[in-house]
Enzyme design. Structure first.
Site, short mmCIF file in Angstrom:
data_model
loop_
_atom_site.label_atom_id
_atom_site.label_comp_id
_atom_site.label_asym_id
_atom_site.label_seq_id
_atom_site.Cartn_x
_atom_site.Cartn_y
_atom_site.Cartn_z
N ASP A 176 -0.26 -9.55 -4.94
CA ASP A 176 1.28 -8.86 -4.84
C ASP A 176 1.00 -7.64 -5.32
OD1 ASP A 176 3.87 -8.26 -4.26
OD2 ASP A 176 4.73 -9.43 -5.68
N HIS A 229 4.48 -15.71 -3.33
CA HIS A 229 4.25 -15.63 -4.78
C HIS A 229 5.09 -16.83 -5.34
CE1 HIS A 229 7.79 -13.26 -3.93
NE2 HIS A 229 7.11 -12.10 -3.90
N LEU A 263 0.84 -1.22 -0.01
CA LEU A 263 0.09 0.10 -0.04
C LEU A 263 0.76 1.22 0.09
CD1 LEU A 263 -3.17 -1.10 2.47
CD2 LEU A 263 -2.95 -1.09 -0.06
N ARG A 264 2.17 1.39 0.15
CA ARG A 264 3.14 2.15 -0.17
C ARG A 264 3.24 3.15 0.80
NH1 ARG A 264 5.81 -1.14 -3.14
NH2 ARG A 264 5.09 -1.26 -5.29
N HIS A 316 3.12 1.25 -8.81
CA HIS A 316 4.28 2.10 -9.34
C HIS A 316 3.63 3.34 -10.10
CE1 HIS A 316 7.24 -0.49 -7.61
NE2 HIS A 316 6.91 -1.46 -8.42
N ASN A 324 7.46 -2.98 3.51
CA ASN A 324 8.36 -2.24 2.68
C ASN A 324 8.10 -0.95 2.33
OD1 ASN A 324 6.59 -3.10 0.69
ND2 ASN A 324 8.38 -3.42 -0.69
N HIS A 376 9.56 -14.36 0.98
CA HIS A 376 9.76 -14.12 -0.45
C HIS A 376 10.87 -14.86 -0.50
CE1 HIS A 376 10.50 -11.08 -3.88
NE2 HIS A 376 11.60 -11.70 -3.80
O1 DOR Z 1 7.47 -7.35 -8.12
C1 DOR Z 1 7.62 -6.90 -7.00
N1 DOR Z 1 7.27 -5.82 -6.50
N2 DOR Z 1 7.86 -8.04 -6.22
C2 DOR Z 1 8.05 -7.87 -4.94
O2 DOR Z 1 8.65 -8.79 -4.21
C3 DOR Z 1 8.18 -6.51 -4.43
C4 DOR Z 1 7.15 -5.52 -5.26
C5 DOR Z 1 7.24 -4.22 -4.86
O3 DOR Z 1 7.13 -3.74 -3.48
O4 DOR Z 1 7.03 -3.30 -5.76
#
Ligand code: DOR
Length: 424
Positions: A308, A235, A63-64, A312, A94, A182
């Site tokens: 997942d 995944h 969710l960033r 972006h 993350n 992961h």
């Molecule tokens: O493709 C991915 N994007 N795989 C991941 O494990 C992390 C994720 C991301 O945080 O963008």
């Protein structure tokens, strides 16, 4: 039986028209529609033509927020989740700062409450396994559990140090937290977003071999077996991992595993033309692996689906292939895409329901609706006849990065209810 306060009338369930009777946010009864039935004092929702489904559960999302709000926020992510049919979401650690303490977990939950003051999709953040995801010291798991986490993970930075990872699995279990891993060898996987094989050779890019994933799947299985403690494998994308998980489950090792819709739908050829929308980690694999993933989901060797969801910004995905970030935005398309796999005969409806609802609920102790009396009234009304085109305008996530962009989909979530209340 108490009287329903809400009745969803004439929805299609298992091919037949059904009425769903609700009371106080819980299921009272799901029963075949009987013409002329009167429900005094209940709110009636006419769902004729709508397919009824339990609300989906997504145990792997990004969710960033905090830190990367230009990609997604808790509010936009949960809004996209709701429009995608998800009633419960777990989000990865993350963020920046990393979700390695109660303050960050609480901030995420506060943002979710602010976005949906009347109640929206349930959010269960995933705590970091190690401080700052740095793989050096364990995060305070009791504090993270008390703040609302159901699982811990080092996310895309898997812990190489097997001694530390072993201690993390033991420590997590003391607090009833499941470790999500992961699985990748960080050295073999470094700087890749494409499978090692024909496509990587053709495009002249460093590829990621399947063994980069399955090596660590093997380690995790051996540890889970030795410790007799659960590990959830994130995944899964390839045949070798499936074979290891199948054999482990036959021996009774307490591992669970997920895959994502994109590993069932696309081959490595989706990156043709250096298409960064299909750049994801682990990478899309050749057709033989896609076939194995489909079979493993049908068999239950792969327990569940997860998106997942990795949004972006457009400018990030417009970088040259080797620099663009990995990830596919998944909330908006996941249910429609997996329903299309049902329509094509790849999956049956029971596989879809198990993989999106009962299996993740069981693995992580989450609320789930099986339409049994007393279950939370979390459900989707799904319009199987709506045609829509995947495009920046039709997606609710801020992240428009999907290889499905431009494709016409048949079928879409028309409404999501959580605890008997309509969210979208
Ligand atoms: O493709 C991915 N994007 N795989 C991941 O494990 C992390 C994720 C991301 O945080 O963008």
């Amino acid at each position: 039986m108490s009287k329903p306060d809400t009745v969803i009338q004439n929805a299609t369930w298992r091919g037949e028209s059904h009425d769903l009777l609700l009371s106080g946010g819980a299921v009272l009864e799901l029963r075949p529609s009987a013409g002329g039935q009167e429900y005094a004092d209940a709110e009636i929702v006419d769902a004729k033509g709508m397919q009824l489904l339990p609300a989906l559960i997504d145990v792997h999302t990004h969710l960033r927020e905090p830190g990367f709000e230009w990609k997604e926020t808790v509010a936009t992510g949960l809004t996209a989740a709701a429009h995608g049919g998800f009633g419960t979401v777990m989000c990865m650690a993350n963020t920046d700062p990393v979700n390695d303490c109660a303050a960050v977990t609480e901030q995420m939950l506060d943002k979710a409450r602010a976005a949906f003051p009347q109640g929206g999709p349930r959010l269960f953040p995933i705590g970091a396994l190690t401080m700052g995801l740095k793989g050096r010291e364990l995060a305070p798991m009791g504090e993270l559990r008390d703040a609302g986490c159901r699982a811990v993970s080092n996310d895309g930075l898997p812990v190489e140090n097997s001694e530390l990872f072993r201690r993390a699995v033991e420590y997590a279990s003391d607090f009833g937290l499941t470790v999500i891993d992961h699985c990748e060898d960080p050295h073999m996987a470094l700087g890749t977003g494409i499978n090692e094989g024909v496509m990587s050779a053709r495009l002249g890019l460093k590829g990621q071999p399947t063994v980069a994933e399955s090596l660590q799947v093997a380690r995790d299985i051996l540890l889970a077996e030795y410790l007799n403690l659960p590990i959830h494998i994130a995944h899964v994308s390839c045949r070798e991992s499936v074979e290891l998980i199948r054999a482990a489950k036959e021996r009774g090792v307490p591992v669970t595993a997920e895959t994502c819709p994109h590993y069932l739908m696309f081959t490595e050829e989706a990156v043709e033309g250096y298409d960064t929308a299909a750049k994801v980690n682990p990478p899309l694999r050749p057709a033989e692996h896609v076939e194995v993933m489909r079979q493993a989901l049908r068999d239950g060797v792969i327990d569940m689906l997860a998106t997942d969801h990795a949004p972006h910004a457009a400018h990030e995905k417009e970088e040259p292939f080797s620099q663009a970030p990995n990830g596919i935005s998944g909330f908006d398309t996941a249910l429609s895409a997996t329903m299309q796999l049902v329509d094509k005969g790849v999956l049956e409806m029971d596989h879809l329901i198990r993989a999106w609802t009962t299996a993740p609920a069981k693995a992580f102790g989450l609320p789930v609706n099986t339409f049994a009396p007393g279950d939370p009234a979390d459900f989707v009304l799904y319009d199987r006849e709506e045609f829509w085109v995947v495009s920046p305008g039709s997606m609710h996530s801020k992240g428009k990065n999907t290889p499905l962009s431009g494709q016409t989909m048949l079928g879409r979530t028309a409404a999501l209810y959580v605890e008997g209340r309509r969210v979208v």
